[in-house]
Design a protein around this motif. Sequence first.
Motif, PDB file in Angstrom:
ATOM      1  N   ILE A 146      38.904  67.402  54.535  1.00  0.00           N
ATOM      2  CA  ILE A 146      37.642  67.103  55.220  1.00  0.00           C
ATOM      3  C   ILE A 146      36.974  68.440  55.648  1.00  0.00           C
ATOM      4  O   ILE A 146      37.362  68.803  56.622  1.00  0.00           O
ATOM      5  CB  ILE A 146      37.656  66.219  56.157  1.00  0.00           C
ATOM      6  N   PRO A 147      36.538  69.281  54.901  1.00  0.00           N
ATOM      7  CA  PRO A 147      35.798  70.538  55.301  1.00  0.00           C
ATOM      8  C   PRO A 147      34.688  70.408  56.395  1.00  0.00           C
ATOM      9  O   PRO A 147      33.941  69.300  56.338  1.00  0.00           O
ATOM     10  CB  PRO A 147      35.324  71.199  53.802  1.00  0.00           C
ATOM     11  N   PRO A 148      34.677  71.569  57.232  1.00  0.00           N
ATOM     12  CA  PRO A 148      33.677  71.423  58.050  1.00  0.00           C
ATOM     13  C   PRO A 148      32.089  71.163  57.248  1.00  0.00           C
ATOM     14  O   PRO A 148      31.213  70.810  58.005  1.00  0.00           O
ATOM     15  CB  PRO A 148      33.555  72.915  58.820  1.00  0.00           C
ATOM     16  N   GLU A 149      31.769  71.792  56.191  1.00  0.00           N
ATOM     17  CA  GLU A 149      30.651  71.577  55.416  1.00  0.00           C
ATOM     18  C   GLU A 149      30.207  70.029  55.242  1.00  0.00           C
ATOM     19  O   GLU A 149      29.271  69.775  54.785  1.00  0.00           O
ATOM     20  CB  GLU A 149      30.381  72.462  54.382  1.00  0.00           C
ATOM     21  N   LEU A 150      31.131  69.223  55.295  1.00  0.00           N
ATOM     22  CA  LEU A 150      31.022  67.669  54.905  1.00  0.00           C
ATOM     23  C   LEU A 150      30.448  67.077  55.894  1.00  0.00           C
ATOM     24  O   LEU A 150      30.959  66.557  56.765  1.00  0.00           O
ATOM     25  CB  LEU A 150      32.259  67.095  54.396  1.00  0.00           C
ATOM     26  N   MET A 151      29.093  66.797  55.852  1.00  0.00           N
ATOM     27  CA  MET A 151      27.995  66.292  56.899  1.00  0.00           C
ATOM     28  C   MET A 151      28.420  64.772  56.886  1.00  0.00           C
ATOM     29  O   MET A 151      28.395  64.218  58.084  1.00  0.00           O
ATOM     30  CB  MET A 151      26.664  66.683  56.653  1.00  0.00           C
ATOM     31  N   VAL A 152      28.665  64.349  55.816  1.00  0.00           N
ATOM     32  CA  VAL A 152      28.795  62.733  55.637  1.00  0.00           C
ATOM     33  C   VAL A 152      29.835  62.296  54.484  1.00  0.00           C
ATOM     34  O   VAL A 152      29.805  62.828  53.453  1.00  0.00           O
ATOM     35  CB  VAL A 152      27.451  61.822  55.344  1.00  0.00           C
TER      36      VAL A 152
END
Length: 346
Positions: free
Chosen positions: A36-42
């Motif tokens: 789950i990378p930090p760029e994954l908002m949803v």
Amino acid sequence: MDPIKLTSFSHGGGCGCKIAPGVLADILSRAPQGLIPPELMVGTETADDAAVYRLNDQQALVATTDFFTPIVDDPRDFGRIAATNAISDIYAMGGTPIMALALVGMPLDKLPLEVIGAILEGGASVCREAGIPIAGGHSIDVLEPIYGLVALGLVHPQRVRRNADAQAGDVLVLGKPLGVGILSAALKKGRLDAKGYAEMLRHTTQLNRVGSVLAEIDGVHAMTDVTGFGLLGHLLEVCRGSKLAAEVEMAKVPLIGTATAFAREGVATGASARNWAGYGPAVSLDGALAPWQQALLTDPQTSGGLLVSCAADAAGAVLARFEAAGFDDAAVIGRLLPGEPHIRVA
């Protein structure tokens, strides 16, 4: 030679062929979590309509996929409905679609190539209406006809509308009337006349593009589209994501007139019963409600309407945007309250 009936290939058509909510929750609980990378908002955590990945401060990528078996017999109409349904998830997140990939599974030994071509053309016509290309895809030879899209879109990171962002005191606005699943059941029984079919087609091929406009209203906090789990199922996802309770007024819920008549006669899909079995314990129905009303609340919608959670003082602007976009049945149907995730229908 008799015309081919696409629905004869389907054990459950449209969004009615989705895995039941209780079974799906069990399956997903067993799936291992990936990176789950930090760029994954949803992601998958709040049962939202699409994944959202932040590209930069101004843009986030919205990605979704949806496909199903035939809900109607006309191949071009099947393609149109499936494409409209798939693109809806982009609008439900507040995004604007930019392109699509086609997902095609066909029983090549049973369907003439011209029928398959008509399905693809139906989907392509909707993508043209949405202003996007079908830029590729994938196809396989299968037992049941399957068609849908991978849809990609863009949204400003601050305009993403997630299930988890609804607020206590919000009102709930539903953009399309309920009853598509019941009409599809009537069609399979040979009871849906030309007028009823036209009504079904009008709702299932109406793009929810108003979602990208609604996301620009500051008082709009959350959005989803009502599809296979029915109104109650998708509202419950908002309640669980936002940790809120909901109240729905049955008298205010817009219904397709033809579907209401069939529902009173006991016409329903098997998916409606599976939906209730999956989430019924989280719903309290007023004792005065009839079984046919419960059937409409759990009815699987294919290409259903947007369900919007917004501040009470923004409801007028939301309804005005719906009306301007041609959604004549949009209505305020309830509200969200503090409390454990639960729905009460009065």
